[in-house]
Design a protein around this motif. Structure first.
Motif, PDB file in Angstrom:
ATOM      1  N   PRO A  81     -20.572 -23.677   7.072  1.00 50.45           N
ATOM      2  CA  PRO A  81     -21.561 -22.608   7.262  1.00 50.45           C
ATOM      3  C   PRO A  81     -21.485 -21.607   6.112  1.00 50.45           C
ATOM      4  N   TRP A  82     -22.419 -20.687   6.075  1.00 49.80           N
ATOM      5  CA  TRP A  82     -22.338 -19.595   5.116  1.00 49.80           C
ATOM      6  C   TRP A  82     -21.232 -18.638   5.525  1.00 49.80           C
ATOM      7  N   ASP A  83     -20.708 -17.930   4.548  1.00 51.59           N
ATOM      8  CA  ASP A  83     -19.631 -16.987   4.812  1.00 51.59           C
ATOM      9  C   ASP A  83     -20.106 -15.850   5.707  1.00 51.59           C
ATOM     10  N   ASP A  84     -21.349 -15.411   5.517  1.00 50.47           N
ATOM     11  CA  ASP A  84     -21.915 -14.340   6.344  1.00 50.47           C
ATOM     12  C   ASP A  84     -23.439 -14.404   6.248  1.00 50.47           C
ATOM     13  N   ASP A  85     -24.101 -13.590   7.063  1.00 49.16           N
ATOM     14  CA  ASP A  85     -25.561 -13.586   7.087  1.00 49.16           C
ATOM     15  C   ASP A  85     -26.147 -13.148   5.754  1.00 49.16           C
ATOM     16  N   MET A  86     -25.454 -12.240   5.054  1.00 47.42           N
ATOM     17  CA  MET A  86     -25.974 -11.750   3.782  1.00 47.42           C
ATOM     18  C   MET A  86     -26.075 -12.887   2.767  1.00 47.42           C
ATOM     19  N   ALA A  87     -25.050 -13.735   2.713  1.00 44.69           N
ATOM     20  CA  ALA A  87     -25.066 -14.860   1.771  1.00 44.69           C
ATOM     21  C   ALA A  87     -26.179 -15.839   2.120  1.00 44.69           C
ATOM     22  N   GLU A  88     -26.367 -16.094   3.411  1.00 42.38           N
ATOM     23  CA  GLU A  88     -27.416 -17.020   3.821  1.00 42.38           C
ATOM     24  C   GLU A  88     -28.797 -16.459   3.507  1.00 42.38           C
ATOM     25  N   ASN A  89     -28.972 -15.145   3.716  1.00 44.49           N
ATOM     26  CA  ASN A  89     -30.263 -14.527   3.424  1.00 44.49           C
ATOM     27  C   ASN A  89     -30.567 -14.568   1.924  1.00 44.49           C
ATOM     28  N   GLU A  90     -29.531 -14.371   1.112  1.00 43.07           N
ATOM     29  CA  GLU A  90     -29.730 -14.433  -0.330  1.00 43.07           C
ATOM     30  C   GLU A  90     -30.209 -15.827  -0.730  1.00 43.07           C
ATOM     31  N   THR A 117     -22.843 -27.124   1.808  1.00 45.82           N
ATOM     32  CA  THR A 117     -23.284 -26.021   2.648  1.00 45.82           C
ATOM     33  C   THR A 117     -24.296 -26.516   3.664  1.00 45.82           C
ATOM     34  N   HIS A 118     -23.994 -26.283   4.941  1.00 44.88           N
ATOM     35  CA  HIS A 118     -24.798 -26.791   6.047  1.00 44.88           C
ATOM     36  C   HIS A 118     -26.208 -26.199   6.002  1.00 44.88           C
ATOM     37  N   GLY A 119     -27.207 -27.064   6.240  1.00 48.95           N
ATOM     38  CA  GLY A 119     -28.578 -26.611   6.293  1.00 48.95           C
ATOM     39  C   GLY A 119     -29.257 -26.477   4.950  1.00 48.95           C
ATOM     40  N   THR A 120     -28.596 -26.924   3.887  1.00 49.02           N
ATOM     41  CA  THR A 120     -29.197 -26.858   2.553  1.00 49.02           C
ATOM     42  C   THR A 120     -29.367 -28.273   1.996  1.00 49.02           C
ATOM     43  N   SER A 121     -29.981 -28.361   0.815  1.00 50.50           N
ATOM     44  CA  SER A 121     -30.193 -29.677   0.195  1.00 50.50           C
ATOM     45  C   SER A 121     -28.885 -30.347  -0.160  1.00 50.50           C
ATOM     46  N   GLU A 122     -27.776 -29.590  -0.177  1.00 50.25           N
ATOM     47  CA  GLU A 122     -26.478 -30.203  -0.480  1.00 50.25           C
ATOM     48  C   GLU A 122     -26.119 -31.300   0.516  1.00 50.25           C
ATOM     49  N   PRO A 147     -18.906 -19.043  -1.005  1.00 52.23           N
ATOM     50  CA  PRO A 147     -17.496 -18.619  -0.979  1.00 52.23           C
ATOM     51  C   PRO A 147     -16.672 -19.273   0.132  1.00 52.23           C
ATOM     52  N   ARG A 148     -17.340 -19.734   1.178  1.00 54.98           N
ATOM     53  CA  ARG A 148     -16.601 -20.372   2.283  1.00 54.98           C
ATOM     54  C   ARG A 148     -15.860 -21.618   1.789  1.00 54.98           C
ATOM     55  N   LYS A 149     -16.348 -22.216   0.696  1.00 56.89           N
ATOM     56  CA  LYS A 149     -15.700 -23.410   0.158  1.00 56.89           C
ATOM     57  C   LYS A 149     -14.295 -23.105  -0.347  1.00 56.89           C
ATOM     58  N   VAL A 150     -14.101 -21.916  -0.922  1.00 61.84           N
ATOM     59  CA  VAL A 150     -12.768 -21.550  -1.421  1.00 61.84           C
ATOM     60  C   VAL A 150     -11.781 -21.497  -0.260  1.00 61.84           C
ATOM     61  N   GLU A 151     -12.203 -20.889   0.863  1.00 64.62           N
ATOM     62  CA  GLU A 151     -11.339 -20.817   2.048  1.00 64.62           C
ATOM     63  C   GLU A 151     -11.015 -22.227   2.564  1.00 64.62           C
ATOM     64  N   GLU A 152     -12.013 -23.092   2.573  1.00 60.28           N
ATOM     65  CA  GLU A 152     -11.810 -24.446   3.090  1.00 60.28           C
ATOM     66  C   GLU A 152     -10.858 -25.232   2.193  1.00 60.28           C
TER      67      GLU A 152
END
Length: 641
Positions: free
Chosen positions: A430-439, A571-576, A456-461
């Motif tokens: 998922p996105w790290d937060d709503d702000m990142a997803e909105n961007e 990233t979930h929900g994207t073309s990735e 950024p969630r990828k770094v944590e993972e």
């Protein structure tokens, strides 16, 4: 007519070429009235064998009940007239067998665990099938298909025969001759398809004297016309060299060498870690003539020199490197494609009589900058690649310029324990937060792709994955800033194109020896770099790249022993998501099992952890995705490395 059976419904489905049938379509295929067909379909539905779907604007459609149960087992459906095979939930065995004579075109379905494979049998698949005769090929088909398809088998036989209708040979007076099986083939196919300067003069109704410089063009033109050429020219064998192999070949490696020596030209297609280089050295010692080895980079040139010293008795003084850093022309010369293709250097290679030319990473050959070097000819031509597939769909050039594919089923190597089958997981974050997803939602084009890739969630993972795994790990990235961030987070070095050559080599060597447990690597590590014993590979970005790139990165864990795991982060929900499935397509085609996991949001994970669960979605088998290329790639982005 109400006694119509489920088998007749399946026959009608295959004849119609659709997975769903209306009563009218069924009636036409079984030669009955629609009323009788309706009654038979209703009876089959009452018996629990068929299901019906009512569509407001269309007639009722029917499909077999068991098709709704395919999530738990395999089913193979053949459409012989279209030469297509649809397989739901294929086993590793089925995938490996189909890859011998069919091309993976696409996958179907949208949800994890519901996708199926679509294969198509093309003429070139039959021509290059790894069988001694067409009878063996047809037996392999029958071992996969639910029943015999005589029309399809007749077509396969006809295509197999086309592969031996033209041949090139050297006349006793020294010139090259193109021979056709019939005068009609020479006059109406060769003469019509070939360039004017390709033919010097006719010799007979079935033979013509050809321009030796035009041989590559002749092969390509006739291949495209549906007639692959058998090359039996008496090419140079080269001055003899004193070389013996000091390493025992595995049984399958010896079969590679034997097959190559019989054909004198071919492309060895095998997974990373299967020992293609050692097999090539076995071929080198058997040929026993001066050898030119072409590689895409200096790093590979150095590695080949080391492998020659490690596995053969060749005097090191007889081994030279020819590239931007060194210019040594020796009995065994390792040169880069770029240098060998340049006119001012190519003359030196042309003047030498090579007994063997090895094309390492042979998937590069069709590219214009490398094609010039492929025109160099010798009696023996051997290509090496794990990934012949090219996004430009010109992989057939590899086989016309070098030779037919050789190799063993990847699954056979996995089953025999020679190569550790990687555990491949597509992990959607998922996105790290709503702000990142909105961007991301407000961006477009390339910017969207970059934002998804650098979530950024990828770094944590990545930190979590490395904490859970013992052993060496490689993290692949496409963006410099992301590479620096990941390297800082896991306390590792970042190797990119900006890393000086001497430092890059020291870092790779420290990883090989075990002094370093992790490396973050940009595209410089996608191929040709010997990084053995990486138990874990994490692909953090670069999912807009080619299928070959995805297979190369996954292949970094495919070694003879130990656990091998590949985790692709998207990233979930994207073309990735679609890019990730497409990149893994080549591995899935070769029999590698690919799984998908949807990771919950950070809040959901915390809540799940409190309930003693892992916070992750179900693990499902995936198949890879369609092979069509998109324009939304990152190759020209200055932040990409």
């Amino acid at each position: 007519m109400t006694d119509l059976s489920l088998a007749e419904f399946y026959d009608a489905v295959e004849a119609e070429g659709r997975p769903l049938l209306t009563a009218g379509q069924f009636a036409r295929r079984v030669d009955s009235s629609q009323a009788d067909a309706d009654e038979a379909l209703a009876r089959l539905a009452a018996d629990g064998l068929l299901e019906r779907v009512d569509v407001e604007t269309d007639p009722v459609v029917w499909y077999p009940t068991e098709w709704g149960e395919l999530a738990s087992r395999e089913r193979v459906v053949v459409f012989p007239e279209r030469r297509e095979i649809v397989v739901d939930r294929p086993t590793q065995y089925t995938q490996a067998r189909l890859s011998q004579f069919a091309h993976l075109v696409d996958t179907t379905g949208t949800e994890p665990g519901t996708r199926g494979y679509l294969y198509r049998i093309r003429p070139e698949d039959v021509w290059s099938a790894p069988f001694d005769g067409v009878a063996d090929l047809i037996l392999s088909m029958r071992g996969v298909f639910p029943r015999r398809y005589e029309g399809l088998e007749e077509w396969v036989e006809s295509q197999w025969k086309r592969a031996n209708r033209f041949r090139l040979y050297t006349h006793e007076d020294g010139y090259v001759v193109l021979a056709a099986a019939t005068d009609d083939l020479l006059g109406n196919v060769a003469m019509e398809k070939l360039d004017e300067d390709a033919i010097r003069a006719p010799i007979s109704d079935t033979e013509a004297w050809v321009n030796e410089d035009a041989v590559a063009g002749i092969k390509r033109a006739l291949y495209e016309a549906g007639y692959p050429v058998v090359d039996e020219r008496d090419l140079e064998s080269g001055d003899p060299i004193d070389a013996d192999l000091t390493t025992d070949l595995r049984e399958y490696q010896q079969s590679w060498v034997d097959s190559f020596l019989e054909k004198q030209a071919g492309v060895l297609v095998g997974p990373p870690g299967s020992g293609k280089t050692v097999a090539a050295l076995g071929a080198l010692t058997e040929v026993g003539g001066e050898t030119l080895i072409l590689v895409p980079s200096r790093e590979l040139a150095g590695q080949w020199r080391e492998e020659i010293e490690r596995h053969t008795t060749v005097d090191p003084e007889n081994v030279g490197e020819y590239h931007g850093g060194r210019k040594e022309l020796r009995p065994i010369t390792i040169a880069t494609y770029q240098i060998a293709g340049m006119d001012r250097h190519r003359k030196l290679f042309d003047e030498r009589q090579w007994g063997l030319i090895v094309f390492d990473e042979a998937h590069h050959v069709p590219a214009p900058v490398f094609r010039q070097s492929a025109a160099l000819q010798s009696k023996h031509r051997l290509g090496l690649t794990a990934t012949p597939v090219r996004e430009s769909d010109d992989e057939t050039d590899i086989y016309t310029l070098i030779g037919p594919p050789l190799g063993t089923d990847w699954s056979a190597l996995f089953d025999a324990g020679f190569v550790a089958e990687p555990e491949v997981e597509l992990r959607y974050l998922p996105w790290d937060d709503d702000m990142a997803e909105n961007e991301w939602a407000n961006a477009d084009g390339r910017e969207r792709h970059v934002l998804a890739g650098t979530n950024p969630r990828k770094v944590e993972e990545i930190e979590r994955l490395l904490d859970e795994h013992d052993g060496k790990a490689l993290v692949f990235v496409d963006y410099l800033d992301q590479g620096d961030a990941v390297a800082d987070a896991i306390d590792a070095a970042f190797v990119s194109g900006e890393t000086p050559h001497h430092r890059r080599e020291r870092l790779f060597e420290s990883f090989r020896t075990g002094d370093r447990e992790a490396l973050v690597v940009s595209r410089v590590g996608d191929e040709g770099i010997d990084l053995p014993n990486a138990e874990l590979a994490v692909v953090a970005s670069g999912l807009g790249g080619s299928r070959r790139q995805g297979a190369q990165r996954a292949g970094r864990t495919m070694r003879p022993v130990g656990r091998a795991e590949v985790v692709v982060l998207a990233t979930h929900g994207t073309s990735e998501e679609e890019f990730a499935r497409r990149q893994m397509r080549h591995l899935a085609e070769k029999g590698v099992r690919v799984h998908e996991t949807v990771v919950g949001s950070a809040d959901a994970a915390e809540e799940a952890a409190g309930k003693d669960t892992d916070g992750e979605g179900a693990d499902n088998e995936a198949t890879g995705e369609a092979d069509d290329e998109t324009d939304d790639q990152v190759g020209d982005d200055p932040s990409v490395e």
